[in-house]
Design an enzyme around this catalytic site. Structure first.
Site, short mmCIF file in Angstrom:
data_model
loop_
_atom_site.label_atom_id
_atom_site.label_comp_id
_atom_site.label_asym_id
_atom_site.label_seq_id
_atom_site.Cartn_x
_atom_site.Cartn_y
_atom_site.Cartn_z
N ASP A 192 1.25 -0.92 0.19
CA ASP A 192 -0.14 0.24 0.26
C ASP A 192 0.59 1.38 0.00
O ASP A 192 2.21 1.04 0.49
CB ASP A 192 -0.45 -0.08 1.58
CG ASP A 192 0.07 -0.50 2.20
OD1 ASP A 192 0.89 -0.73 2.79
OD2 ASP A 192 -0.88 -1.07 3.30
N HIS A 205 -6.68 -5.27 9.71
CA HIS A 205 -6.48 -5.22 8.52
C HIS A 205 -5.37 -5.83 8.22
O HIS A 205 -4.24 -6.36 9.45
CB HIS A 205 -6.95 -3.70 8.80
CG HIS A 205 -5.98 -2.99 8.75
ND1 HIS A 205 -5.53 -1.58 8.81
CD2 HIS A 205 -4.10 -2.76 9.32
CE1 HIS A 205 -4.36 -0.74 9.62
NE2 HIS A 205 -3.60 -1.79 9.35
N ASN A 262 -7.08 -3.73 14.40
CA ASN A 262 -8.52 -3.92 14.15
C ASN A 262 -8.56 -5.77 13.19
O ASN A 262 -9.97 -5.39 12.56
CB ASN A 262 -9.41 -3.05 13.38
CG ASN A 262 -8.16 -1.90 11.94
OD1 ASN A 262 -7.39 -2.74 11.54
ND2 ASN A 262 -9.04 -1.04 11.96
N GLU A 310 -9.44 -2.41 5.48
CA GLU A 310 -10.19 -2.16 6.81
C GLU A 310 -11.73 -3.43 7.10
O GLU A 310 -12.16 -3.67 6.28
CB GLU A 310 -10.61 -0.88 7.01
CG GLU A 310 -9.85 0.32 7.03
CD GLU A 310 -8.28 0.15 7.79
OE1 GLU A 310 -8.68 -0.63 8.58
OE2 GLU A 310 -8.22 1.45 7.50
P1 PGA Z 1 2.93 -1.88 12.75
O1 PGA Z 1 0.74 -2.27 11.70
O2 PGA Z 1 3.08 -3.26 12.12
O3 PGA Z 1 2.74 -1.17 12.78
O4 PGA Z 1 2.23 -1.88 14.08
C1 PGA Z 1 0.70 -3.02 10.77
C2 PGA Z 1 -0.21 -2.80 10.38
O5 PGA Z 1 -1.26 -1.97 11.27
O6 PGA Z 1 -1.07 -3.50 9.03
#
Ligand code: PGA
Length: 241
Positions: free
Chosen positions: A67, A138, A136, A143
């Site tokens: 992304d 995702h 969450n 999302e």
């Molecule tokens: P993080 O993010 O590795 O910074 O915890 C993971 C994500 O949101 O996919």
């Protein structure tokens, strides 16, 4: 799913880097899918070490990132372009032409999504996709409630994701409202998936992802249906109940 619990973030990073290195050794022209965020940073540092030790060669590797924010230039410190070149690509012998991230810094972002999907297909599809998981559930910027059959698309970021990512910006208000993300189908099309679980407050969502019902409200739960997923969970930050 092959699920592995490890005691520390470093152990997770080592194991993940070995798995990526093995993929490259077995197929030097591998197409790899990479992620940003705190979770894979240790893995990238270890991959750089393995490269510096002469154990892996990235010259034939192609990469696609999950992304990118909409509206940030590639040299913006919080863009995922910058993150990847800073942490990984800039330290390897990878060809610039073989590095792909969605281009969110254009007028026509919808077209950007189509171009990205076509590029993945032209490269022969992704051999190994590395994923983190959001608090969450995702994956990428897919999302809760995302279309489980979605391809690369423009996403409106949820307040919780913008809040989680505000740590990298001056304020929540400075976090872009939109991003381009591979869709869940794009991710599921990868031949192998490596899911890394690290970060406080993620224990419950990881357990639901791995063992709960498959639901679009926990996008990562769809991975239960993928034929070749390895999960490495860092118990030190996710916690054990
Ligand atoms: P993080 O993010 O590795 O910074 O915890 C993971 C994500 O949101 O996919």
């Amino acid at each position: 799913m092959q699920i592995e619990y490890v005691k520390t973030y470093d152990e997770m990073s080592q194991k993940a880097a070995r798995s990526v290195a093995q993929q490259i050794l077995l197929k030097p022209e591998s197409v790899l899918g990479f992620a940003t965020g705190f979770t894979p940073e240790g893995m990238y540092a270890r991959l750089v070490e393995l490269y510096q030790e002469g154990l892996i060669d990235f010259s034939k590797v192609t990469t696609f990132n999950l992304d990118e924010y909409v509206g940030l230039s590639p040299d913006h410190l919080q863009s995922y372009h910058f993150f990847m070149w800073d942490r990984l690509f800039g330290k390897l012998n990878i060809s610039k032409e073989k590095v792909y991230l969605p281009d969110g810094n254009v007028e026509d972002v919808q077209k950007s999504c189509l171009i990205y999907e076509e590029a993945i297909q032209s490269a022969g599809g992704i051999d190994l996709q590395v994923l983190g998981i959001g608090p969450n559930g995702h994956i990428g910027f897919n999302e809760p409630g995302s279309d489980l059959s979605g391809m690369t698309h423009v996403v409106e970021l949820t307040p919780s994701t913008r809040k989680a990512n505000a740590r990298f910006f001056d304020s929540v208000g400075a976090v872009p409202q939109k991003a381009i993300s591979m869709g869940i189908k794009t991710i599921m099309n990868a031949r192998r998936i490596l899911l890394l679980g690290s970060g406080s407050g993620k224990w419950d969502i990881i357990q639901k992802t791995l063992h709960g019902p498959i639901t679009s409200m926990i996008p990562a739960s769809i991975l239960q249906l993928h034929p070749d997923v390895t999960v490495i969970i860092d118990q030190s930050t996710t916690g054990l109940k």
